[in-house]
Design an enzyme around this catalytic site. Sequence first.
Site, PDB file in Angstrom:
ATOM      1  CB  THR A   1      -0.974  -0.072   1.272  1.00 37.59           C
ATOM      2  OG1 THR A   1      -1.627  -1.184   1.377  1.00 37.59           O
ATOM      3  CG2 THR A   1      -2.020   1.006   1.133  1.00 37.59           C
TER       4      THR A   1
ATOM      5  CG  ASP B   1       1.758   0.294  15.395  1.00 35.19           C
ATOM      6  OD1 ASP B   1       2.612   0.055  14.259  1.00 35.19           O
ATOM      7  OD2 ASP B   1       1.120   1.392  15.582  1.00 35.19           O
TER       8      ASP B   1
ATOM      9  CE  LYS C   1       2.891   3.644  14.667  1.00 39.50           C
ATOM     10  NZ  LYS C   1       1.363   3.527  14.726  1.00 39.50           N
TER      11      LYS C   1
HETATM   12  N1  HSE Z   1      -1.295  -0.074  12.139  1.00 38.14           N
HETATM   13  C1  HSE Z   1      -0.895   1.169  12.541  1.00 38.14           C
HETATM   14  C2  HSE Z   1      -2.073   1.749  13.341  1.00 38.14           C
HETATM   15  C3  HSE Z   1      -0.608   1.982  11.255  1.00 38.14           C
HETATM   16  O1  HSE Z   1      -3.249   1.451  13.223  1.00 38.14           O
HETATM   17  O2  HSE Z   1      -2.202   2.890  13.462  1.00 38.14           O
HETATM   18  C4  HSE Z   1       0.939   1.829  10.995  1.00 38.14           C
HETATM   19  O3  HSE Z   1       1.752   1.741  12.256  1.00 38.14           O
END
Ligand code: HSE
Length: 431
Positions: free
Chosen positions: A15, A203, A207
């Site tokens: 993507t 995730d 970050k």
């Molecule tokens: N999967 C992540 C989210 C986006 O739902 O924010 C990519 O880090």
Amino acid sequence: MDKSVMNIGICGAGTVAGGLVGLLKKNQQLIAARIGHPIEIVQIGSRNVPKQPVFDGIAFTDNIFEVAENPKVDVLVELIGGTDDALALVGTALRAGKSVVTANKALIAEHGQELFQLSDQVGQQLAFEASVAGSIPIIKVLRESLAGNEIEAVVGIINGTTNFILSQMSKPGSSVSFGQALAEAQRLGYAEADPTFDVEGLDAAHKLTILSAIAFGTRLRFDAIYTQGIQEIQLEDIRFAAELGYRLRHLGVTRIQEAGIELRVHPTLLDEKEMLAQVDDVMNAVMVMSDAASQTLYYGPGAGAGPTASSVLSDLIDISRGATMPVMGFLPGETRAIPALPIGQCQTSFYLRLRVADRPGVLSRITRILGDYEISIEALLQKDPEQGIATIVITTDTVVEERMDATIDKLESSTDVLEAVIKIRIFSFGG
Ligand code: HSE
């Protein structure tokens, strides 16, 4: 680099890669006008043959390492995701004398330290704006725009999937459970078929690792992040909290305290009037508290083809302009050794939900336990008892978490308390 053109190779054909190729084609003239020369795609590398028509006509290889070593490529764009192959790929490209742009938060959070060292040694750039919060230029903000500030805290909604799920569950009158909201997120293409990384908070932890290191000038410390997902959240807690004026969001929090830096990712209640509490659906937002700029808020789509490609392209433009700056915002020798605070030593307010026996004196015994541990009650809600069981919701003043946990142990050991106590942290920007 031949200054009449910047040649790039892209690894990955999903993507974001499709979004980048489309954006480069669409804004070709605009980009050339901004940097003085075009950006050309020399080769795409992917294990799977690209399916999107946007890739038609671009040289393709199923050997990603061929792109990393292609002498015509000036900059490699890594969009394959994962850590093992991506680490080898980025290392190969840097050693071959190419700068690298990546959107890979796991790679930077877990292997950034060694990769930055390598990029320094070989004199190439390693850029990663797209790795955090998609379109929001938060790396630049922390590293460049706020470079004159002492950063005090970075607090953000940095995962769109979890924010979508919690927004669905939090709509007034909603009877949408976690499982139903997740299924809807999957149906709309927001959540992966295997949503573990998002819903369990990993995730967001990747970050936050990156944001914290740049904000405070420390090493990247993924292992130090306290991580809790949203899979255990129950609708009734969202409703009770709403009655008390709170909204539930999944937050990443990194904040400097006297004893160290908080690094935590977990479901968090926010006063419904806070700007972060208004961030709904798949949107991301990051609030930065700093000494001079004060509170600043950055909002935008945290994922998707266009938004992520926008950040990848901004890194490519920086590299083509010859912008050089310490990749983590501090000079390599200036990394600060501030300890990471374990979650037990973080200070916050709490929401507690207790199921208790419906008999005289229970409330006073519970509040006495809280008093014994010097925990001050902010608000208290008691719901109509059903079948001899009452539900009590308490919000507290700020307290160090290990004291809260000891109090909960004491409450749970009482015969008045019938089930495990539900605990949700509350974030207040005041302290
Ligand atoms: N999967 C992540 C989210 C986006 O739902 O924010 C990519 O880090």
